[in-house]
Design an enzyme around this catalytic site. Structure first.
Site, PDB file in Angstrom:
ATOM      1  N   SER A   8       0.882  -1.390   0.156  1.00 39.03           N
ATOM      2  CA  SER A   8       0.131  -0.064   0.037  1.00 39.03           C
ATOM      3  C   SER A   8       1.159   1.107   0.143  1.00 39.03           C
ATOM      4  O   SER A   8       1.714   1.418   1.085  1.00 39.03           O
ATOM      5  CB  SER A   8      -1.016  -0.056   1.326  1.00 39.03           C
ATOM      6  OG  SER A   8      -1.226   1.109   1.413  1.00 39.03           O
ATOM      7  N   HIS A  31      -1.436  -1.441  -4.273  1.00 39.57           N
ATOM      8  CA  HIS A  31      -2.541  -1.076  -3.639  1.00 39.57           C
ATOM      9  C   HIS A  31      -2.614   0.542  -3.397  1.00 39.57           C
ATOM     10  O   HIS A  31      -1.718   1.106  -2.824  1.00 39.57           O
ATOM     11  CB  HIS A  31      -2.676  -1.740  -2.132  1.00 39.57           C
ATOM     12  CG  HIS A  31      -3.920  -1.563  -1.378  1.00 39.57           C
ATOM     13  ND1 HIS A  31      -4.990  -2.368  -1.891  1.00 39.57           N
ATOM     14  CD2 HIS A  31      -4.164  -0.612  -0.758  1.00 39.57           C
ATOM     15  CE1 HIS A  31      -5.994  -2.089  -0.942  1.00 39.57           C
ATOM     16  NE2 HIS A  31      -5.614  -0.811  -0.313  1.00 39.57           N
ATOM     17  N   ASP A  33      -4.818   3.594  -2.143  1.00 43.57           N
ATOM     18  CA  ASP A  33      -6.090   3.753  -1.255  1.00 43.57           C
ATOM     19  C   ASP A  33      -6.513   5.132  -1.382  1.00 43.57           C
ATOM     20  O   ASP A  33      -5.775   6.292  -1.280  1.00 43.57           O
ATOM     21  CB  ASP A  33      -5.610   3.960   0.242  1.00 43.57           C
ATOM     22  CG  ASP A  33      -5.253   2.373   0.811  1.00 43.57           C
ATOM     23  OD1 ASP A  33      -6.159   1.560   0.832  1.00 43.57           O
ATOM     24  OD2 ASP A  33      -4.131   2.189   1.388  1.00 43.57           O
ATOM     25  N   MET A  35      -9.367   8.007  -0.358  1.00 39.41           N
ATOM     26  CA  MET A  35      -9.900   8.461   0.889  1.00 39.41           C
ATOM     27  C   MET A  35     -10.695   9.692   0.517  1.00 39.41           C
ATOM     28  O   MET A  35     -10.036  10.615   0.176  1.00 39.41           O
ATOM     29  CB  MET A  35      -9.292   8.333   2.054  1.00 39.41           C
ATOM     30  CG  MET A  35      -8.530   7.057   2.439  1.00 39.41           C
ATOM     31  SD  MET A  35      -7.810   6.920   4.073  1.00 39.41           S
ATOM     32  CE  MET A  35      -6.732   5.486   3.927  1.00 39.41           C
ATOM     33  N   HIS A  64      -8.396   0.809  -4.106  1.00 40.32           N
ATOM     34  CA  HIS A  64      -9.296   0.549  -2.885  1.00 40.32           C
ATOM     35  C   HIS A  64     -10.265   2.059  -2.528  1.00 40.32           C
ATOM     36  O   HIS A  64      -9.376   2.907  -2.103  1.00 40.32           O
ATOM     37  CB  HIS A  64      -8.321   0.190  -1.776  1.00 40.32           C
ATOM     38  CG  HIS A  64      -9.253  -0.056  -0.328  1.00 40.32           C
ATOM     39  ND1 HIS A  64      -8.701  -0.249   0.984  1.00 40.32           N
ATOM     40  CD2 HIS A  64     -10.501  -0.266  -0.152  1.00 40.32           C
ATOM     41  CE1 HIS A  64      -9.622  -0.409   1.914  1.00 40.32           C
ATOM     42  NE2 HIS A  64     -10.918  -0.306   0.958  1.00 40.32           N
ATOM     43  N   MET A  66     -12.191   4.091  -0.462  1.00 36.59           N
ATOM     44  CA  MET A  66     -12.916   4.351   0.608  1.00 36.59           C
ATOM     45  C   MET A  66     -13.588   5.804   0.618  1.00 36.59           C
ATOM     46  O   MET A  66     -13.180   6.818   1.148  1.00 36.59           O
ATOM     47  CB  MET A  66     -11.747   4.276   1.849  1.00 36.59           C
ATOM     48  CG  MET A  66     -11.461   3.236   2.208  1.00 36.59           C
ATOM     49  SD  MET A  66      -9.682   2.871   3.171  1.00 36.59           S
ATOM     50  CE  MET A  66      -8.480   3.271   1.689  1.00 36.59           C
ATOM     51  N   MET A 135     -11.564  -6.051   5.572  1.00 31.65           N
ATOM     52  CA  MET A 135     -10.838  -5.318   6.289  1.00 31.65           C
ATOM     53  C   MET A 135     -10.297  -5.741   7.592  1.00 31.65           C
ATOM     54  O   MET A 135     -11.262  -6.123   8.355  1.00 31.65           O
ATOM     55  CB  MET A 135     -11.347  -3.958   6.278  1.00 31.65           C
ATOM     56  CG  MET A 135     -11.611  -2.893   5.373  1.00 31.65           C
ATOM     57  SD  MET A 135     -10.224  -2.513   4.212  1.00 31.65           S
ATOM     58  CE  MET A 135      -9.075  -1.592   5.625  1.00 31.65           C
ATOM     59  N   ASP A 173      -6.688  -6.380   4.414  1.00 25.70           N
ATOM     60  CA  ASP A 173      -6.002  -5.099   4.424  1.00 25.70           C
ATOM     61  C   ASP A 173      -5.881  -4.521   5.918  1.00 25.70           C
ATOM     62  O   ASP A 173      -7.185  -4.328   6.240  1.00 25.70           O
ATOM     63  CB  ASP A 173      -6.628  -4.193   3.537  1.00 25.70           C
ATOM     64  CG  ASP A 173      -6.187  -3.147   3.404  1.00 25.70           C
ATOM     65  OD1 ASP A 173      -5.158  -2.466   3.828  1.00 25.70           O
ATOM     66  OD2 ASP A 173      -6.919  -1.910   2.548  1.00 25.70           O
ATOM     67  N   GLY A 174      -4.841  -4.323   6.402  1.00 34.12           N
ATOM     68  CA  GLY A 174      -4.731  -3.650   7.731  1.00 34.12           C
ATOM     69  C   GLY A 174      -4.027  -4.591   8.727  1.00 34.12           C
ATOM     70  O   GLY A 174      -4.348  -5.757   9.109  1.00 34.12           O
ATOM     71  N   GLY A 175      -2.885  -3.848   9.151  1.00 34.20           N
ATOM     72  CA  GLY A 175      -2.105  -4.552  10.260  1.00 34.20           C
ATOM     73  C   GLY A 175      -1.409  -5.992   9.628  1.00 34.20           C
ATOM     74  O   GLY A 175      -1.079  -6.572  10.568  1.00 34.20           O
TER      75      GLY A 175
END
Ligand code: DX5
Ligand code: ZN
Length: 221
Positions: A8, A31, A33, A35, A64, A66, A135, A173-175
């Site tokens: 990302s 990726h 993002d 937003m 992605h 958002m 997510m 996706d995330g952490g």
């Protein structure tokens, strides 16, 4: 099962995106993002930046979104040439119509669910999508901790996909990091977004390979 890694760029140097993408040639996708400061409390990049980036890389772009009003904006990312366009279930009025429109424009259509959104309402229509993004943090920011509470949903989603007989990817996706990727792969994920883990590493490209190797060995086939 093929395991794919998508760094990302949210966590990269956003003043030098093309160079940051060039640092991770082993990636399967980049990726991106988007937003809008409405769907999530953060603002990043949009269509003109994707358009420029596509001129600088041959690595497929995984957008992605958002954003609110994905129904209006998502087809434009497909039209630009993004390999995959992900919109959120929570931000879409007509997910099936939108997925069909994205596919018609030549991109893969992907449905994203926040950690507290269930997969079950989509069980009967899962075959409309090429990928389900589950997510593993609340969307909006990089650098958050992986939510183990999403693991059962990954397992249930893999089961629903198996029932369709189709090749539908599950992205997390995330952490995602060397500490968490094995659990996600074992549960059934096969596409892994990693921001902090890749771009805060001393050798981002080696980290991409390491994450992929860990996912392959955790999934066991
Ligand atoms: C968060 C974004 C993620 C984020 C991941 O809302 O969708 O793609 O960049 O960053 P890490 O890997 O640091 O959690
Ligand atoms: Zn993302």
């Amino acid at each position: 099962m093929t395991m794919r890694i998508a760094p990302s760029i949210l966590n990269a140097d956003l003043a030098d995106i093309a160079a940051e993408v060039a640092r991770v040639p082993s990636s399967d996708m980049i990726h991106f993002d988007v937003m809008d400061n409405h769907f999530v409390p953060n603002l990043t990049l949009g269509l003109p930046v994707v358009e420029s980036l596509l001129r600088h890389t041959t690595t497929p772009i995984d957008a992605h979104l958002m954003i609110e009003d994905a129904d209006t904006w998502a087809p434009q990312y497909a039209d630009l040439g993004c390999e995959s366009v992900t919109f959120h279930a929570e931000a879409t009025k007509a997910p099936i119509r939108l997925a069909r429109e994205i596919r018609k424009l030549g991109s893969r259509a992907s449905l994203a669910l926040k950690p507290t959104t269930s997969i079950e309402p989509y069980a009967e229509v899962i075959g409309e999508f090429d990928m389900i993004l589950l997510m593993t943090v609340e969307p909006g920011f990089g650098g958050q901790s992986f939510l183990d509470s999403v693991l059962p949903k990954i397992r249930r989603t893999r089961g629903l996909i198996q029932d369709t007989g189709k090749q539908i990817w599950i992205q997390v996706d995330g952490g995602v990091s060397v500490d968490t990727i094995g659990r996600a792969a074992e549960a059934g994920a096969d596409v892994f977004v990693a921001g902090t883990a890749v771009y805060r590493s001393d050798d981002p490209d080696a980290m991409v390979t390491k994450l992929r190797d860990l996912a392959v060995s955790a999934c066991g086939h």
